[in-house]
Design an enzyme around this catalytic site. Sequence first.
Site, short mmCIF file in Angstrom:
data_model
loop_
_atom_site.label_atom_id
_atom_site.label_comp_id
_atom_site.label_asym_id
_atom_site.label_seq_id
_atom_site.Cartn_x
_atom_site.Cartn_y
_atom_site.Cartn_z
N GLN A 188 20.14 -3.98 20.12
CA GLN A 188 20.24 -5.43 20.19
C GLN A 188 21.25 -6.02 19.21
O GLN A 188 21.63 -7.18 19.36
CB GLN A 188 18.86 -6.05 19.92
CG GLN A 188 17.82 -5.71 20.96
CD GLN A 188 16.57 -6.55 20.81
OE1 GLN A 188 16.63 -7.73 20.51
NE2 GLN A 188 15.41 -5.94 21.03
N GLN A 189 21.69 -5.26 18.22
CA GLN A 189 22.58 -5.82 17.20
C GLN A 189 23.88 -6.35 17.81
O GLN A 189 24.43 -7.34 17.34
CB GLN A 189 22.92 -4.76 16.13
CG GLN A 189 21.82 -4.51 15.12
CD GLN A 189 20.61 -3.83 15.75
OE1 GLN A 189 20.76 -2.93 16.58
NE2 GLN A 189 19.42 -4.25 15.38
N CYS A 194 31.41 -1.98 14.26
CA CYS A 194 31.63 -0.61 13.79
C CYS A 194 31.97 0.32 14.95
O CYS A 194 32.43 1.44 14.73
CB CYS A 194 30.41 -0.09 13.04
SG CYS A 194 28.90 -0.01 14.02
N ASN A 195 31.76 -0.15 16.19
CA ASN A 195 32.01 0.70 17.35
C ASN A 195 33.17 0.26 18.22
O ASN A 195 33.55 0.98 19.14
CB ASN A 195 30.76 0.74 18.25
CG ASN A 195 29.60 1.43 17.58
OD1 ASN A 195 29.80 2.41 16.88
ND2 ASN A 195 28.41 0.92 17.78
N GLY A 245 24.05 -6.10 3.23
CA GLY A 245 24.23 -7.03 4.34
C GLY A 245 23.19 -6.82 5.42
O GLY A 245 22.11 -6.27 5.17
#
Length: 459
Positions: free
Chosen positions: A115-116, A50-51, A191
């Site tokens: 951490q994702q 997403c980034n 999700g």
Amino acid sequence: MSVLLFGVSHRSAPVSVLEQLSIDESDHGKIVDRVLQSPLVTEAMVLSTCNRVEVYAVVDAFHGGLAVIGQVLSDHSGMSMSDLTKYAYVRYSEAAVEHLFAVASGLDSAVIGEQQVLGQVRRAYATAETNRTVGRVLHELAQRALSVGKRVHSETAIDAAGASVVSVALDMADRRLGGLAGKTAVLVGAGAMGALAAAHLSRAGIGQVHVLNRSLSRAQRLVRKIRETGVRADALPLEHLADALAGADVVVSCTGAVSPVVSLADVHHALAAAGRSAADETAHPLVICDLGMPRDVDPAVAGLPGVWVVDVDRVQHEPSAHAAAADVDAARTIVATEVAAYLAGQRMAEVTPTVTALRQRAADVVEAELLRLDNRLPGLDSAHREEVARTVRRVVDKLLHAPTVRIKQLASAPGGDSYAEALRELFELDQTAVDAVAAGELPVIATGFDAGAPQQPTE
């Protein structure tokens, strides 16, 4: 061949640009296949979150490889090359290695230390490995990046607060609403990020959660987990979104859909049904956390009175998204150390084929001279011949041992590739033979000296 990175991230572009460039995981293979159609690119991997959208590739030529990757992303996004390059960044060789290590460590995230991203790097690598688009270089780079990320998180307190994009967004919602305890949440998407949001909402004391997802069964699985925490929850089909929004205090949407899931009409309906007024914008707004990429929420929703939208842009400017300076410095020190060690290992590995080719050349010379000896002294008995062969091989091994060990040490330093070139020139080594060793077409010669015992002669 060197690693080339072409990327666009939250640091270089607004959400609207990231939206255009976003690549669904199922499309990674298509992007990489197009990149690999060029003879200038031998390996490739896509990291899309997403980034950020980043393509890592092993290229034979910097400018040619850059043009290939840029054109593929331009075609994919519909952006012109000139527009794309306004927001893109490029890293090459050592800088590309340092960047991936920093990304895997959470140092380049919207929420520093989260951490994702480590899991996202792991999935990107796994996808590329499944598609067989990574070779030795990217395989070793990705594996080392994952190791560095783990080390940073285990040896520093960079993630001590356990912050993530989801947690920071919901902390912002908590403050805006004066607390989440007893409130009603709508969770769009079931999700990994949806599950993370559900866990955070439960810890915040949320009163009720409505989970909506295209797959109702998946929504029901998440509902069961939420209920285990003692929070009331139910699963609804996505078609019921407008009705669910009417009773919501906070909405978290993170579906990964290619077009907005939360429409302007849906929110209009919710505001009207709930009887919200413009005054609610400051008193008790409907807080919508849009964490999808592309965006899940129609951008026009942010302009409605009584609505407060939190997106990735807003999250990264939140003070809680930044780790303590001391922890960041400690993490960067680890990354710098790991980059230096990795590059030294790579430089040493690059000189190994030359050293192996030299040993092969020496072995060929020894065998030729032993054959010459046989022809000149046909009466030499087997025992004496074997002793002569062992002696000659020992002499050659001892002569080669110190310089080859030293050349590997020298090659590990920056600019060390010049030593391999000097070795090839001094001993007139065939570049074709060196390349064959590097490609695994010729075996690595194991000498008796290196093995610690004399090599037995071959008959």
